[in-house]
Design a protein around this motif. Structure first.
Motif, PDB file in Angstrom:
ATOM      1  N   ASP A  77       0.811  -1.224   0.000  1.00 18.86           N
ATOM      2  CA  ASP A  77       0.000   0.000   0.000  1.00 18.86           C
ATOM      3  C   ASP A  77       0.840   1.268   0.000  1.00 18.86           C
ATOM      4  O   ASP A  77       0.369   2.322  -0.426  1.00 18.86           O
ATOM      5  N   TRP A  78       2.063   1.179   0.501  1.00 23.77           N
ATOM      6  CA  TRP A  78       2.903   2.373   0.648  1.00 23.77           C
ATOM      7  C   TRP A  78       4.114   2.367  -0.286  1.00 23.77           C
ATOM      8  O   TRP A  78       5.087   3.078  -0.058  1.00 23.77           O
ATOM      9  N   GLU A  79       4.050   1.604  -1.378  1.00 23.83           N
ATOM     10  CA  GLU A  79       5.218   1.499  -2.247  1.00 23.83           C
ATOM     11  C   GLU A  79       5.584   2.825  -2.922  1.00 23.83           C
ATOM     12  O   GLU A  79       6.744   3.050  -3.245  1.00 23.83           O
ATOM     13  N   SER A  80       4.642   3.721  -3.104  1.00 27.49           N
ATOM     14  CA  SER A  80       4.944   5.010  -3.735  1.00 27.49           C
ATOM     15  C   SER A  80       5.366   6.070  -2.715  1.00 27.49           C
ATOM     16  O   SER A  80       5.688   7.195  -3.082  1.00 27.49           O
ATOM     17  N   TYR A  81       5.367   5.713  -1.433  1.00 24.16           N
ATOM     18  CA  TYR A  81       5.755   6.643  -0.375  1.00 24.16           C
ATOM     19  C   TYR A  81       7.264   6.643  -0.210  1.00 24.16           C
ATOM     20  O   TYR A  81       7.921   5.644  -0.451  1.00 24.16           O
ATOM     21  N   SER A  82       7.789   7.774   0.215  1.00 23.97           N
ATOM     22  CA  SER A  82       9.220   7.846   0.485  1.00 23.97           C
ATOM     23  C   SER A  82       9.439   7.978   1.993  1.00 23.97           C
ATOM     24  O   SER A  82       8.585   8.478   2.724  1.00 23.97           O
ATOM     25  N   VAL A  83      10.589   7.503   2.424  1.00 25.98           N
ATOM     26  CA  VAL A  83      10.948   7.579   3.835  1.00 25.98           C
ATOM     27  C   VAL A  83      11.465   8.986   4.118  1.00 25.98           C
ATOM     28  O   VAL A  83      12.261   9.533   3.360  1.00 25.98           O
ATOM     29  N   THR A  84      10.970   9.570   5.193  1.00 26.52           N
ATOM     30  CA  THR A  84      11.402  10.899   5.596  1.00 26.52           C
ATOM     31  C   THR A  84      11.598  10.911   7.106  1.00 26.52           C
ATOM     32  O   THR A  84      11.186   9.979   7.793  1.00 26.52           O
ATOM     33  N   THR A  85      12.224  11.958   7.602  1.00 28.27           N
ATOM     34  CA  THR A  85      12.438  12.070   9.043  1.00 28.27           C
ATOM     35  C   THR A  85      11.786  13.337   9.577  1.00 28.27           C
ATOM     36  O   THR A  85      11.501  14.277   8.825  1.00 28.27           O
ATOM     37  N   MET A  86      11.554  13.318  10.876  1.00 28.89           N
ATOM     38  CA  MET A  86      11.048  14.499  11.572  1.00 28.89           C
ATOM     39  C   MET A  86      11.774  14.534  12.918  1.00 28.89           C
ATOM     40  O   MET A  86      11.799  13.523  13.627  1.00 28.89           O
ATOM     41  N   ASN A  87      12.356  15.692  13.250  1.00 25.03           N
ATOM     42  CA  ASN A  87      13.053  15.750  14.526  1.00 25.03           C
ATOM     43  C   ASN A  87      12.047  15.788  15.686  1.00 25.03           C
ATOM     44  O   ASN A  87      10.869  16.092  15.493  1.00 25.03           O
ATOM     45  N   ILE A  88      12.525  15.463  16.864  1.00 26.01           N
ATOM     46  CA  ILE A  88      11.647  15.332  18.029  1.00 26.01           C
ATOM     47  C   ILE A  88      10.899  16.631  18.317  1.00 26.01           C
ATOM     48  O   ILE A  88       9.694  16.602  18.592  1.00 26.01           O
ATOM     49  N   ASP A  89      11.576  17.766  18.256  1.00 21.76           N
ATOM     50  CA  ASP A  89      10.906  19.039  18.568  1.00 21.76           C
ATOM     51  C   ASP A  89       9.744  19.311  17.628  1.00 21.76           C
ATOM     52  O   ASP A  89       8.660  19.693  18.059  1.00 21.76           O
ATOM     53  N   GLU A  90       9.963  19.112  16.336  1.00 22.59           N
ATOM     54  CA  GLU A  90       8.894  19.322  15.350  1.00 22.59           C
ATOM     55  C   GLU A  90       7.754  18.335  15.586  1.00 22.59           C
ATOM     56  O   GLU A  90       6.572  18.679  15.521  1.00 22.59           O
ATOM     57  N   PHE A  91       8.123  17.092  15.870  1.00 21.68           N
ATOM     58  CA  PHE A  91       7.140  16.049  16.121  1.00 21.68           C
ATOM     59  C   PHE A  91       6.275  16.393  17.335  1.00 21.68           C
ATOM     60  O   PHE A  91       5.052  16.305  17.284  1.00 21.68           O
ATOM     61  N   VAL A  92       6.911  16.809  18.425  1.00 22.25           N
ATOM     62  CA  VAL A  92       6.181  17.170  19.645  1.00 22.25           C
ATOM     63  C   VAL A  92       5.232  18.340  19.374  1.00 22.25           C
ATOM     64  O   VAL A  92       4.080  18.331  19.820  1.00 22.25           O
ATOM     65  N   ASP A  93       5.687  19.329  18.626  1.00 20.97           N
ATOM     66  CA  ASP A  93       4.826  20.464  18.271  1.00 20.97           C
ATOM     67  C   ASP A  93       3.619  20.018  17.451  1.00 20.97           C
ATOM     68  O   ASP A  93       2.527  20.575  17.564  1.00 20.97           O
ATOM     69  N   TRP A  94       3.789  19.023  16.621  1.00 20.26           N
ATOM     70  CA  TRP A  94       2.741  18.512  15.740  1.00 20.26           C
ATOM     71  C   TRP A  94       1.661  17.760  16.511  1.00 20.26           C
ATOM     72  O   TRP A  94       0.522  17.649  16.056  1.00 20.26           O
ATOM     73  N   MET A  95       1.990  17.260  17.694  1.00 22.00           N
ATOM     74  CA  MET A  95       1.063  16.420  18.446  1.00 22.00           C
ATOM     75  C   MET A  95      -0.229  17.137  18.840  1.00 22.00           C
ATOM     76  O   MET A  95      -1.287  16.534  18.880  1.00 22.00           O
TER      77      MET A  95
END
Length: 151
Positions: free
Chosen positions: A55-73
């Protein structure tokens, strides 16, 4: 429970999560039997790459740093979207509410005045702002039994 500890320690050590992204800002999602939505996250690039098939074969792997991730929550919490922690290479998913993810990774150091300014006094929520101390591994995870993690 050991895999969960390892996941969190790995994310903290690398200061980032790995996600699958279809296009900027559009991440892979999964649903449980009750149609609750979750965004899957991995603690390392290799496990995320292994999941980018079918289902995710067209998706690419990316990263998100902890600070950005916490803000997104907060946004995810408001949208009733949780996080699916992907444990190990077997792909076991552990659903976690966005609020809990914020607490696990925000730590004990919070700037209450800055948070109150950011969201406005009338919207400030002390339970949301409170983080879990750096030594949560012993004090928090060790207190959970296996049945609580399997739910």
């Amino acid at each position: 429970m050991n895999e969960l500890k390892q996941f969190i320690l790995s994310v903290k050590e690398n200061n980032k999560f790995w996600l699958l992204e279809a296009k900027p800002g559009l991440f892979a999602m999964v649903e449980d039997a009750e149609e609750n939505s979750y965004i899957p996250v991995w603690s390392n690039e290799n496990d995320a790459l292994q999941s980018s098939n079918e289902d995710w074969e067209s998706y690419s792997v990316t990263t998100m740093n902890i600070d950005e991730f916490v803000d997104w929550m907060r946004e995810l919490h408001d949208d009733n979207i949780g996080i699916a922690i992907i444990l190990g290479s077997n792909g076991q998913m552990l659903p976690i509410p966005a609020l809990t993810m914020k607490q696990l990774f925000s730590g004990a150091e919070t700037d209450e005045d800055a948070d109150r300014k950011l969201v406005g006094e009338e919207f400030y929520d002390e339970d949301w702002a409170e983080g879990i101390p750096d030594n949560w591994e012993e004090d928090y995870l060790d207190s959970l039994d296996e049945d609580e993690l399997d739910d």
